[in-house]
Structures are given as structure tokens and as C-alpha cells.
Design an enzyme around this catalytic site. Structure first.
Site, PDB file in Angstrom:
ATOM      1  N   ASP A  76      -6.123   4.083   9.866  1.00 27.71           N
ATOM      2  CA  ASP A  76      -5.223   3.003   9.457  1.00 27.71           C
ATOM      3  C   ASP A  76      -5.693   1.629   9.943  1.00 27.71           C
ATOM      4  O   ASP A  76      -5.540   0.632   9.240  1.00 27.71           O
ATOM      5  CB  ASP A  76      -3.820   3.300  10.017  1.00 27.71           C
ATOM      6  CG  ASP A  76      -2.749   2.382   9.454  1.00 27.71           C
ATOM      7  OD1 ASP A  76      -2.752   2.178   8.221  1.00 27.71           O
ATOM      8  OD2 ASP A  76      -1.916   1.869  10.232  1.00 27.71           O
ATOM      9  N   ARG A 116       6.312   3.709 -12.345  1.00 24.25           N
ATOM     10  CA  ARG A 116       6.957   4.808 -13.084  1.00 24.25           C
ATOM     11  C   ARG A 116       8.465   4.619 -13.154  1.00 24.25           C
ATOM     12  O   ARG A 116       9.131   5.225 -13.972  1.00 24.25           O
ATOM     13  CB  ARG A 116       6.616   6.132 -12.402  1.00 24.25           C
ATOM     14  CG  ARG A 116       5.158   6.472 -12.577  1.00 24.25           C
ATOM     15  CD  ARG A 116       4.752   7.672 -11.771  1.00 24.25           C
ATOM     16  NE  ARG A 116       4.812   7.374 -10.341  1.00 24.25           N
ATOM     17  CZ  ARG A 116       4.104   8.003  -9.418  1.00 24.25           C
ATOM     18  NH1 ARG A 116       3.290   8.969  -9.756  1.00 24.25           N
ATOM     19  NH2 ARG A 116       4.209   7.691  -8.154  1.00 24.25           N
ATOM     20  N   LYS A 126      -6.219  -0.907   0.694  1.00 26.45           N
ATOM     21  CA  LYS A 126      -6.616   0.102   1.652  1.00 26.45           C
ATOM     22  C   LYS A 126      -5.547   1.190   1.685  1.00 26.45           C
ATOM     23  O   LYS A 126      -4.416   0.902   1.286  1.00 26.45           O
ATOM     24  CB  LYS A 126      -6.836  -0.498   3.034  1.00 26.45           C
ATOM     25  CG  LYS A 126      -5.561  -1.022   3.712  1.00 26.45           C
ATOM     26  CD  LYS A 126      -5.809  -1.422   5.133  1.00 26.45           C
ATOM     27  CE  LYS A 126      -5.664  -0.270   6.090  1.00 26.45           C
ATOM     28  NZ  LYS A 126      -4.300   0.007   6.546  1.00 26.45           N
ATOM     29  N   GLU A 165       0.885  -3.277  18.198  1.00 23.91           N
ATOM     30  CA  GLU A 165       2.067  -3.424  17.345  1.00 23.91           C
ATOM     31  C   GLU A 165       3.294  -2.905  18.080  1.00 23.91           C
ATOM     32  O   GLU A 165       3.205  -1.908  18.806  1.00 23.91           O
ATOM     33  CB  GLU A 165       1.900  -2.604  16.078  1.00 23.91           C
ATOM     34  CG  GLU A 165       0.782  -3.070  15.187  1.00 23.91           C
ATOM     35  CD  GLU A 165       0.801  -2.300  13.881  1.00 23.91           C
ATOM     36  OE1 GLU A 165       1.587  -2.675  13.015  1.00 23.91           O
ATOM     37  OE2 GLU A 165       0.062  -1.318  13.771  1.00 23.91           O
ATOM     38  N   HIS A 197      -9.458  -2.891   9.616  1.00 26.35           N
ATOM     39  CA  HIS A 197      -9.172  -4.163  10.301  1.00 26.35           C
ATOM     40  C   HIS A 197     -10.110  -4.389  11.505  1.00 26.35           C
ATOM     41  O   HIS A 197     -10.671  -5.460  11.685  1.00 26.35           O
ATOM     42  CB  HIS A 197      -7.728  -4.209  10.804  1.00 26.35           C
ATOM     43  CG  HIS A 197      -6.713  -3.968   9.729  1.00 26.35           C
ATOM     44  ND1 HIS A 197      -6.926  -4.285   8.410  1.00 26.35           N
ATOM     45  CD2 HIS A 197      -5.463  -3.437   9.771  1.00 26.35           C
ATOM     46  CE1 HIS A 197      -5.857  -3.966   7.703  1.00 26.35           C
ATOM     47  NE2 HIS A 197      -4.954  -3.449   8.501  1.00 26.35           N
TER      48      HIS A 197
HETATM   49  C1  BG6 Z   1      -1.677  -2.228   7.788  1.00 23.75           C
HETATM   50  C2  BG6 Z   1      -1.427  -0.893   8.431  1.00 23.75           C
HETATM   51  O1  BG6 Z   1      -2.913  -2.245   7.140  1.00 23.75           O
HETATM   52  O2  BG6 Z   1      -1.660  -3.232   8.785  1.00 23.75           O
HETATM   53  C3  BG6 Z   1      -0.115  -0.897   9.180  1.00 23.75           C
HETATM   54  O3  BG6 Z   1      -1.395   0.104   7.421  1.00 23.75           O
HETATM   55  C4  BG6 Z   1      -0.059  -2.033  10.166  1.00 23.75           C
HETATM   56  O4  BG6 Z   1       0.090   0.336   9.866  1.00 23.75           O
HETATM   57  C5  BG6 Z   1      -0.431  -3.341   9.472  1.00 23.75           C
HETATM   58  O5  BG6 Z   1       1.256  -2.112  10.665  1.00 23.75           O
HETATM   59  C6  BG6 Z   1      -0.585  -4.448  10.478  1.00 23.75           C
HETATM   60  O6  BG6 Z   1      -0.721  -5.662   9.790  1.00 23.75           O
HETATM   61  P1  BG6 Z   1      -0.326  -7.020  10.491  1.00 23.75           P
HETATM   62  O7  BG6 Z   1      -0.726  -8.061   9.520  1.00 23.75           O
HETATM   63  O8  BG6 Z   1       1.148  -6.947  10.753  1.00 23.75           O
HETATM   64  O9  BG6 Z   1      -1.105  -7.045  11.768  1.00 23.75           O
END
Ligand code: BG6
Length: 519
Positions: free
Chosen positions: A264, A63, A177, A245, A269
């Protein structure tokens, strides 16, 4: 103990997939964070590697008021910051930027989408190429349904996708996602998309599946005869999956506060990691053969009923703490997060895959933000040996073998086993045999989005989530979310930023006589 490989000679060219047919990739949400940080740099890296066909174009749709040139300037900033290991030379940038175009429009405006269609057709006519289209929904999830409806109403969703190209241009859709926020919304979204795209045209993306180490799990399990015979409840005591993380939810608190760690990370994942570890060998590497096996794992997953969720799932939230000598704010102090937010930034739970292979084997999962390290690992803990031979002091109990798969960072695999310490006494020590991706192959693995974008252009759905897969994952996760929401006061365990999560997560595994694996 470094592992010596005698046959790792491979060239970049050998690693390449065949080039796809020319296409126009329309990135919806082109001015957003995901497009800037991940997608466009990944496309630029692919181009630098010669993996985009001549005639491939990237048409940013958003947009924001931008022109082709101002869009290119924006992309250049992100691509020069992060181009996945490539130093972007002037000629490479010129070549890539010639592929970039911008179209300003509203996601729910059919007339804007007709304009988009016109532009795609004009470009195809000028270049004499078929108007193959790959639509990437990289917007916030609220825009997915309006975009799909506009694609349908404007006639842009047409042709045949899938592996077998038929005559005429194809169109495919990549959906980011989160795919829904519970089972019902995922079913609704699937139904909406299926109204205009066939399943073989739909690519539900989860970037974890594009990670080299996740793909390597299949090779580890099925290209090595030593593992498969012992990959079951007779030899495996338990499995641990950690997605840790260091980052907090800064910058995306608006999204995160409505999502939380279960939606999330766990629903997508972690469920994929579980499937890759637990699935049966597929009959072939064909997309459906692999995905059939993954779905079976999800169907065998023992449900955590809502009334048990609060007692069997640990939900945590970080408070202020110290990380790398720096004070970091607590989750509730972030802009966009309420002072009484009950959103979990950490979750730990135990699950069981109720089938013949895994009967009785606990799978422990934990994931959290603001933990001391960024680390995704899967560890397979084998059964301990009978303690009859070596359990006398000074040896003590003999540790069990552990196969640890480092998904990231420092990608690799290690096997922990016992050796005799040289000397007169019978002393036993744990050692590690280690495979490091960087050491063996001399390069960092490619970025997940590179692989996935190429696969979508080629029509290969193996590394994408099928409709029934996403629904089964929600069938496991939705009752947990329901149960936690039902609980008065919603039990939430707090942990300091920079620590490995709340005490309850340690109790969860300690209650079974186990502890979280430290690599
Ligand atoms: C994303 C999540 O799908 O994956 C994030 O929305 C997360 O919150 C991220 O930080 C982690 O991805 P990676 O590749 O850094 O492990």
C-alpha cells in the site's frame, strides 16, 4: 526562527498551467470512494480556479443505477464537504455541474462501451469539439484489465496521446494504484494496457508525486547550490523516511487486508520519495529525463533477498489502544479482517542505494497506521562533526545537522544546527531554521490530485510512473513479500494503536547507533 523571504509575491494566475484542449474525462468507478472523496472535489476545485477549459466534461461511469441528475446530487454532497479550500458558491456549482454526466455500464461489456463511445461522440458533435478522451481507472484493481479490454474492443482506445498533439482526437488512460500486487501481475497489467495504449498515453498515478513538497524536493536540491555538493555519502550519514498515519484501516479493510503496508505504501509512495531524494540531477525537466534518473535509483537499490526479509524487515500490526483519549479497536477486530490476519499495518526497514553517491549510506523507512500523529517526513542526517572542540562537559557530544522536509502536514523544511548559548561558558544548543509553506505563501498547497489531473489533461507525464519505474519498484518489493510469506508463522510484531510502532522498529535503527528523528 522564521525565515524571511523577500520575493514571494505571486498571484494565483501566475501559478496556472496553460489550459488543455477540451476533453471528456471518463471516470470508471465514479460512485466509489476515491472518486467521491478525491477526484470529483479536485475537479470542482480546478473549475473554481478557472483551470478547466470550456468544453471539458466529466462523465462518471459505474455499475450503480444513477441518472445525470442523481450523479450531480451525489457529487454536490462530496464537493460541498471538501472542495480543497474553496467555498462552493451557487454559480460555481451550477457551472461545474453542467460539466457532469453519468453513464451506467458494466466494465466487461463491449456493447456498453460502444454506447459510451456513441455518447462521447454525440457530445463532441453537439459542441463542435474534438472527442479527446481521458479515461480514469478509479475502480478496484480487479476491474482494470476488463476495462482496458473493453476500451480496446469498442475502439475507444485510439488516437495519439503524449505531449505533441497530432491531428485528430487523442485518448489517454490514468491508472490508479495499486499497479499490480507483485512483479508478475504488474508485468501482466503493463502488457495488457500496452496492447491498446502507447506508453506516452499511459499515466500511472501516485498522488504522492503531486504533493507540493515532493515537487519542492527537486527545487531544494537543484535550485540551491549549497546542497548539491554535500548531497552524498561524504557528508550525509543517513536518511530517514517516515510515513505515519493516525487512521486505521476502517472502511477499506477488504482491500487493505489483501494488501498490507508494503504494497500500500512502500512499493509506491515510499519508492517515489526515495527516488526524489537520491536521484542524480536530470538533464532537463522533461518527463523522460526525470524518470530516467528515478529508474536508475531503483536499479541501484540493494535487494533484500527473500531469506533475509524476515530478519531485516520489521512488520507490525496494531492492537487496540487509546488515541486522543478514545478507545480504538485493534486491526484484527475490524469488520472484514480475520481474527488471525497476518497483514502488516506497519513496516520498517533499512535500504542501501549502491551507487557512487550513496555508497554505505543507510536509508531507514517506516510507515504505519494508527500511529500517534499524521506525519510524512524525510530527514537528511549529516555526519557529526569531529568531537575534538566541543565535547567536554557541560557541552557533551555535538548533535549532527539535520535537514528535515515535512511533506505533510504543516508542509515545510527545517534545518537544525548548533549555536552558542549566550553567556560566559561555551554551551552549545541545537536550533532550527524553519520554512513553513503556509507562513511564506499564505495558503495551503493545492491538493495533489488537482495538479495531476491537469498534467494528464495537458499530456505531461513527468509526475506519473513509467512502466520500467513500476517494474523496478516491484523488483525491490516482491522478494520482501515473498520472504515474509515463506517464513513459518510469518513474524509479526504487535504494537498498541497510538504508539510509534513495535519495539523492533526502534531496535532496527538503534543497532546502528541512530534513532528515529523527532521533528
Ligand atoms: C493511499 C493509501 O495511497 O495513501 C492509503 O492507499 C493511505 O492507505 C493514503 O492512507 C495516504 O495518503 P495521504 O495523502 O493521506 O498521505
Amino acid at each position: 526562527m522564521p525565515l524571511t523571504l523577500d520575493d514571494v509575491s505571486f498571484s494565483q494566475a501566475e501559478q496556472r498551467l496553460p489550459l488543455s484542449k477540451p476533453f471528456t474525462l471518463v471516470v470508471f468507478g465514479a460512485s466509489g470512494d476515491l472518486a467521491r472523496r478525491k477526484l470529483l472535489p479536485a475537479l470542482c476545485a480546478l473549475d473554481c480556479d478557472g483551470q478547466l477549459p470550456a468544453g471539458a466534461r466529466i462523465l462518471g461511469f459505474a455499475r450503480s443505477d444513477m441518472t445525470d441528475d442523481s450523479f450531480r446530487d451525489e457529487v454536490r454532497k462530496s464537493a460541498s464537504l471538501s472542495c480543497h479550500g474553496h467555498k462552493l458558491g451557487e454559480q460555481q456549482w451550477q457551472d461545474f455541474s453542467a460539466r457532469l454526466l453519468y453513464f451506467r455500464g458494466q466494465y466487461d461489456s463491449v456493447s456498453d462501451f460502444r454506447g459510451l463511445q456513441q455518447r462521447i461522440e454525440d457530445l463532441a458533435r453537439q459542441s463542435g469539439q474534438p472527442a479527446n478522451c481521458l479515461f480514469y481507472l478509479a475502480t478496484p484493481p480487479g476491474a482494470f484489465a476488463p476495462i482496458v479490454r473493453s476500451l480496446k474492443a469498442s475502439g475507444l482506445a485510439r488516437g495519439s496521446g503524449g505531449k505533441v498533439e497530432q491531428a485528430g482526437p487523442w485518448s489517454r488512460i490514468i491508472v490508479e494504484k495499486p499497479f499490480g500486487r507483485d512483479l508478475q501481475s504488474a508485468l501482466d497489467l503493463n502488457a495488457e494496457i500496452r496492447q491498446c495504449f502507447a506508453e506516452r498515453q499511459i499515466f500511472r498515478i501516485d498522488h504522492y508525486l503531486g504533493k507540493e513538497t515532493v515537487q519542492n524536493l527537486m527545487v531544494l536540491r537543484f535550485a540551491n547550490s549549497v546542497f548539491e555538493p554535500i548531497w552524498n555519502h561524504k557528508y550525509i550519514d543517513h536518511v530517514q523516511v517516515t510515513v505515519a498515519e493516525t487512521l486505521g484501516a476502517e472502511g477499506r479493510a477488504g482491500y487493505y487486508d489483501k494488501s498490507g503496508a508494503v504494497r500500500d505504501i512502500v512499493q509506491n509512495h515510499m519508492m517515489h520519495l526515495l527516488c526524489m531524494v537520491a536521484m542524480e540531477p536530470p538533464g532537463s525537466l522533461d518527463a523522460d529525463a526525470v524518470r530516467n534518473e528515478k529508474v536508475k535509483v531503483l536499479r541501484s537499490l540493494r535487494r533484500i533477498e527473500p531469506h533475509c526479509a524476515a530478519s531485516s524487515v520489521v512488520r507490525g500490526q496494531y492492537t487496540a489502544g487509546l488515541m486522543d483519549g478514545r478507545d480504538v479497536p485493534g486491526y484484527r477486530q475490524l469488520k472484514g479482517v480475520g481474527p488471525d490476519s497476518m497483514t502488516e499495518t506497519f513496516v520498517a526497514f533499512k535500504a542501501f542505494v549502491d551507487n557512487w553517491r550513496w555508497s554505505g549510506v543507510p536509508f531507514y523507512f517506516r510507515t504505519g497506521k494508527r500511529l500517534p500523529e499524521r506525519r510524512t517526513t524525510i530527514s537528511i542526517h549529516f555526519r557529526p562533526v569531529p568531537q575534538v572542540l566541543f565535547n567536554a562537559p557541560p557541552t557533551g557530544p555535538v548533535a549532527a545537522n539535520v535537514l528535515a522536509i515535512r511533506v505533510q502536514p504543516n508542509e515545510g523544511i527545517s534545518m537544525e544546527f548548533q549555536v552558542k548559548v549566550p553567556g560566559m561558558a561555551m554551551r552549545i544548543q541545537r536550533l532550527k531554521m524553519d520554512f513553513s509553506h503556509a507562513e511564506a505563501f499564505g495558503a495551503e498547497p493545492p491538493e495533489a490530485y488537482q495538479r495531476l489531473l491537469l498534467d494528464a489533461a495537458l499530456g505531461d507525464q513527468t509526475l506519473f510512473t513509467r512502466d520500467d519505474e513500476v517494474e523496478e519498484a516491484w523488483k525491490f518489493v516482491s522478494p520482501i513479500l515473498e520472504g515474509c510469506a515463506m517464513q513459518p508463522g510469518e513474524k509479526l510484531a504487535f504494537y498498541e494503536a497510538g504508539t510509534w510502532g513495535p519495539k523492533e522498529a526502534f531496535d532496527l535503527i538503534a543497532d546502528d547507533g541512530n534513532r528515529w528523528h523527532v521533528t
